[in-house]
Design a protein around this motif. Structure first.
Motif, PDB file in Angstrom:
ATOM      1  N   ALA A  43       0.829  -1.210   0.000  1.00 22.64           N
ATOM      2  CA  ALA A  43       0.000   0.000   0.000  1.00 22.64           C
ATOM      3  C   ALA A  43       0.858   1.253   0.000  1.00 22.64           C
ATOM      4  N   LEU A  44       1.972   1.219   0.736  1.00 23.34           N
ATOM      5  CA  LEU A  44       2.876   2.375   0.761  1.00 23.34           C
ATOM      6  C   LEU A  44       3.486   2.626  -0.610  1.00 23.34           C
ATOM      7  N   MET A  45       3.857   1.567  -1.324  1.00 27.18           N
ATOM      8  CA  MET A  45       4.410   1.726  -2.669  1.00 27.18           C
ATOM      9  C   MET A  45       3.382   2.348  -3.613  1.00 27.18           C
ATOM     10  N   VAL A  46       2.108   1.935  -3.452  1.00 25.89           N
ATOM     11  CA  VAL A  46       1.050   2.521  -4.274  1.00 25.89           C
ATOM     12  C   VAL A  46       0.916   4.008  -3.972  1.00 25.89           C
ATOM     13  N   TYR A  47       0.977   4.362  -2.686  1.00 18.75           N
ATOM     14  CA  TYR A  47       0.896   5.767  -2.303  1.00 18.75           C
ATOM     15  C   TYR A  47       2.040   6.566  -2.914  1.00 18.75           C
ATOM     16  N   LEU A  48       3.248   6.022  -2.855  1.00 21.04           N
ATOM     17  CA  LEU A  48       4.423   6.758  -3.331  1.00 21.04           C
ATOM     18  C   LEU A  48       4.371   7.007  -4.831  1.00 21.04           C
ATOM     19  N   ILE A  49       3.656   6.176  -5.557  1.00 17.04           N
ATOM     20  CA  ILE A  49       3.573   6.342  -7.012  1.00 17.04           C
ATOM     21  C   ILE A  49       2.350   7.154  -7.410  1.00 17.04           C
TER      22      ILE A  49
END
Length: 360
Positions: A161-167
């Motif tokens: 989920a954090l990776m999705v947020y960062l992108i």
């Protein structure tokens, strides 16, 4: 009874603009309640874009195009965020790990000290009371450990989920800022024409929320930095971690400062004991809290609508229970929204039947 309800409805909803405002507010609340878990990156991007809209407008006033201003602001924001994360997160992570490793030792020392109380104060404290208290603390720690284990097992999904947020979040922020006018016109196309009250409340809340978010960011930076420097000067362990916690505690008025006092007090107590160093730490912490409440908050939020402390606490509990962290963060603006709607609501004055009688 029906006439009473009919009269109340006539007084409060005779204006079609008022009905439009109610429908808009209900639709927004239902949309957020139903789709907040799915569209949380969108809401985060909207919140950050709302915050960064001010510097974009400032750059546009200096003869820059909206596209160029948006690129400059987004690049600066991402660079600052990366600098803060890469510079602070390793230290915070290390201090958090060291503090967690020290917790069993702190618990042992606390239990040893508690067991000495019946000998020092036999008339006030009994050994059975201390043993019951220790058993209760151990049971609670076991439950917390199980919760922490479950949280660690779910860490993989949190990382995804954090990776999705960062992108996605920076990408959506860019388009929200660049195409702000077009997006707002597209939304306005689907709204009724009778929305005078909605425009009035929206204009008022736009400035209120902007002042609130900007003020909170500045308050977090000032309080967190001042606390970290003070704790480092006093040679307190985990100074950066505790400073960050104190800075973030201002997100929840009254409650946050009370909750974060316990870890500060416990760390200072186990490091220094009941000595002058412990008193200096708590004195510095108390001074920072006093300056925050009596100087920083009035300066930063002087333009905000005044709300009673009870209203603020109720808003934090209610909206925090609905939307978690973001509900807590926006509790005061949402409470201000409710107050603005109540103040702007039209009302047809009640007719006094005795005054309506013809004069003789």
């Amino acid at each position: 009874m029906f006439k009473l309800f009919s009269d109340w409805y006539t007084r409060k909803f005779s204006d079609p603009h008022a009905v439009t405002l109610v429908v808009i507010l209900i639709c927004i609340a239902l949309f957020i309640a139903l789709f907040s878990s799915l569209l949380m990156p969108v809401f985060v991007a909207i919140s950050l874009a709302f915050l960064l809209d001010l510097p974009v407008n400032k750059l546009m006033h200096s003869s820059m195009s909206r596209l160029s201003a948006t690129i400059v602001v987004i690049v600066a924001f991402i660079g600052f965020a990366l600098l803060a994360v890469l510079g602070l997160m390793p230290i915070i992570w290390t201090q958090s790990s060291n503090l967690l490793q020290e917790v069993p030792n702190m618990i042992t020392q606390g239990q040893v000290y508690l067991l000495t109380l019946p000998e020092k104060y036999p008339e006030l404290v009994h050994e059975s009371q201390i043993e019951s208290f220790i058993v209760m603390v151990n049971d609670n720690l076991l439950e917390w450990g199980q919760v922490a284990l479950k949280a660690s097992l779910n860490s993989i999904s949190d990382i995804v989920a954090l990776m999705v947020y960062l992108i996605l979040v920076p990408l959506m922020m860019f388009f929200f800022l660049k195409d702000k006018i077009e997006l707002m016109n597209s939304v306005a196309y689907f709204l009724p024409k009778e929305r005078r009250m909605a425009k009035k409340v929206s204009k008022e809340m736009n400035q209120q929320i902007l002042n609130y978010i900007r003020g909170k960011v500045i308050e977090i930076i000032i309080v967190g930095t001042a606390t970290t420097i003070a704790f480092m000067f006093l040679d307190l362990q985990y100074a950066l971690l505790l400073g960050v916690l104190v800075g973030l505690s201002v997100l929840v008025p009254y409650v946050g400062a009370t909750v974060v006092t316990f870890p500060v007090m416990l760390v200072a107590l186990f490091q220094f004991g009941f000595g002058s160093e412990f008193g200096y730490v708590m004195l510095a912490y108390g001074i920072i809290q006093a300056i925050d409440g009596n100087v920083i908050v009035p300066l930063l939020f002087s333009e905000a609508v005044n709300l009673h402390p009870v209203v603020i606490i109720i808003a934090v509990i209610f909206f925090g229970g609905l939307w978690g962290f973001w509900g807590v963060f926006f509790a005061i603006p949402l409470a201000t929204l409710v107050k603005a709607v109540i103040n702007a609501w039209p009302s047809v004055p009640e007719t006094d039947e005795t005054n309506e009688a013809p004069e003789l």
